[in-house]
Design an enzyme around this catalytic site. Structure first.
Site, short mmCIF file in Angstrom:
data_model
loop_
_atom_site.label_atom_id
_atom_site.label_comp_id
_atom_site.label_asym_id
_atom_site.label_seq_id
_atom_site.Cartn_x
_atom_site.Cartn_y
_atom_site.Cartn_z
N ASP A 204 -8.03 -5.11 -0.08
CA ASP A 204 -8.56 -5.93 -1.18
C ASP A 204 -8.19 -7.40 -1.06
O ASP A 204 -8.70 -8.22 -1.82
CB ASP A 204 -8.05 -5.39 -2.52
CG ASP A 204 -8.76 -4.12 -2.91
OD1 ASP A 204 -9.93 -3.98 -2.54
OD2 ASP A 204 -8.14 -3.26 -3.56
N HIS B 175 0.85 -1.19 0.00
CA HIS B 175 0.00 0.00 0.00
C HIS B 175 0.88 1.23 0.00
O HIS B 175 1.94 1.22 0.63
CB HIS B 175 -0.93 0.00 1.23
CG HIS B 175 -2.09 0.90 1.04
ND1 HIS B 175 -2.02 2.25 1.28
CD2 HIS B 175 -3.33 0.65 0.58
CE1 HIS B 175 -3.20 2.79 1.00
NE2 HIS B 175 -4.01 1.85 0.57
#
Ligand code: CMC
Length: 428
Positions: A364, A307
């Site tokens: 996700d 991320h």
């Protein structure tokens, strides 16, 4: 603490004011630097550039903190509803019961979409990806509500644009799916709540009465809350930049949907399940895929890992991992892909490549597993993300317009040819 930093360049000293946020984050204001020195700053991917000040979402990537308007994501995901969180994000405070009731009634009242949308839908081939259909139909709302194009709007008009968008997005999303599978379009049922209504339009048919399962409604509600805002990510920055040209809310959000679609952003939830399926079909060897992800000559990346801002853990991923276990247990679903995901996560978390680069599962990684258990088809996963992110996009668009922010227009450092003369190759 000094209220400015000094930049020494070419024998001159430039003072850069320090801007401080309410959580003591500090930034250097370089907006006047070019006028004073001729210098710009360069930061591809805006990795260290604040594009705005914002009072919507606070995120500390090192500590794994995420708060909407000051409220911790853990509390909201556990105890709140998506409708309440949407109001909080857009209007800044939690609604009282009267405000919440009006908000829900107004949204419920506007869930229908114009019948001419059916004609638009018929124009798409049945294999059209629902994200493309979603963004096209959202921008089409400008044709049905042309008053939304006026950049000078009263608060009441903005309110109606917001209500229509929040109300109609699930209808558009479900219709995109029904069109894809060739089933009759289902109309909203206004005695159901937001998530129940969406599920009914997705899975109901005129032939069969469909009652959404409360376990599924609860899980969907949680997923939408977890996705509701995430400060200046790729799609949200897109919404703000498009809106900064005074494009309408619908056009700006449509652009955000397209930005979300990419596999490095919201499209990762679809990519994760496709990756896990591929690993399963290939014998379930997690180590083989870890090796591929580490190989710089192989374009493969471990989808759902890493991320831009979270460098220790993604708080949303923690909540979702637990929710995935709960939902699968409650629904009695046994998904072998969940085992592969856990194996992959365990192997990655002890692998020096991932540890050194601080690559952890993101939101996700497990969300697709829940969507699958809820019966949502894989190519609708990113549409679900868009439904969740909608309040964030709206709030950020509204904040940007209310702050009177200037048009977004970065600069560049030119690296092409110097001036040269054109030589014609044919006579005119
Ligand atoms: N698999 C393998 N290596 C990776 C991965 C990954 N998923 N992510 C990052 N790296 C490596 C990357 O190759 C680089 O290595 P090196 O320093 O040796 O060149 C290092 O880690 C830093 O990565 P980066 O690409 O410079 O980091 P970024 O901040 O530009 O990218 C990211 C962030 C999310 C795009 C990236 O981690 C990625 O592609 N992840 C997979 C896609 C994904 O899951 N996206 C969903 C993000 S969460 C949902 C959302 O909010 O959008």
């Amino acid at each position: 603490m000094p209220d400015f930093a000094e930049l020494h360049f070419n024998g001159e000293v430039y003072k850069l004011p320090v801007v401080e946020g309410t959580e003591n984050e500090k930034a250097l204001d370089i907006s006047k630097l070019r006028g004073q020195s001729g210098l710009i700053t360069i930061d591809p991917g805006f990795k260290n550039t604040g594009s705005t000040t914002s009072s919507i979402t606070f995120l500390d990537g090192e500590k794994g903190i995420l708060r909407y308007r000051g409220y911790p994501i853990e509390q909201l995901a556990e105890e709140s509803s998506f409708m309440e969180v949407a109001y909080l994000i857009i209007y800044g405070e939690l609604p009282n019961s009267e405000q919440l009731n009006k908000w829900k009634v107004d949204i419920t009242y506007h869930t229908l979409i114009h019948e001419d949308f059916k004609v638009l839908l018929e124009g798409f081939p049945s294999n059209a990806h629902p994200m493309g259909v979603l963004s096209s139909l959202v921008t089409s709302l400008t044709a049905f509500y042309p008053e939304s194009l006026d950049p000078v709007r009263s608060a009441d008009e903005v309110y109606m644009n917001i209500i229509r968008l929040v109300a109609k997005l699930p209808t558009i999303a479900a219709w995109a799916y029904k069109n894809e599978i060739g089933q009759p379009l289902m109309y909203p049922k206004n005695d159901l709540d937001y998530c129940g209504n969406f599920l009914k339009m997705m899975f109901g048919t005129p032939a069969e009465e469909f009652q959404p399962d409360p376990v599924v409604i609860k899980a969907l509600n949680k997923l939408l809350i977890l996705h509701a805002d995430h400060e200046q990510n790729c799609s949200t920055s897109t919404v703000r930049v498009v809106g900064s040209s005074h494009a309408s809310l619908y056009a700006s959000v449509s652009a955000g949907i397209n930005a979300l679609w990419g596999p490095l952003h919201g499209g990762a939830n679809q990519a994760v399940i496709e990756m896990l399926e591929a690993i399963k079909a290939d014998g379930g060897d997690a180590d083989k895929y870890l090796a591929k992800a580490k190989d710089k000559d192989d374009p493969f990346r471990l989808m759902g890992f890493g991320h831009r801002v979270y460098k220790n853990f993604d708080p949303r991923a923690r909540i979702i991992k637990k929710a995935a276990d709960d939902v699968l247990n409650k629904l009695g679903v046994n998904d072998p892909v969940l085992e592969i995901a856990k194996k992959l996560e365990e192997a990655a978390l002890s692998d020096p490549y991932f540890v050194e680069r601080k690559l952890y599962p993101n939101v996700d990684f497990y969300s697709g597993i829940i969507y699958r258990a809820l019966g949502i088809p894989t190519n609708m996963f990113t549409v679900m993300f868009a439904m969740g992110r909608l309040p964030g996009w709206i709030a950020q668009w509204k904040e940007m317009r209310e702050n009177g922010e200037p048009i977004g227009r970065p600069r560049q450092v030119y690296t092409g040819e110097n001036e040269r003369d054109y030589v014609a190759i044919e006579k005119r």
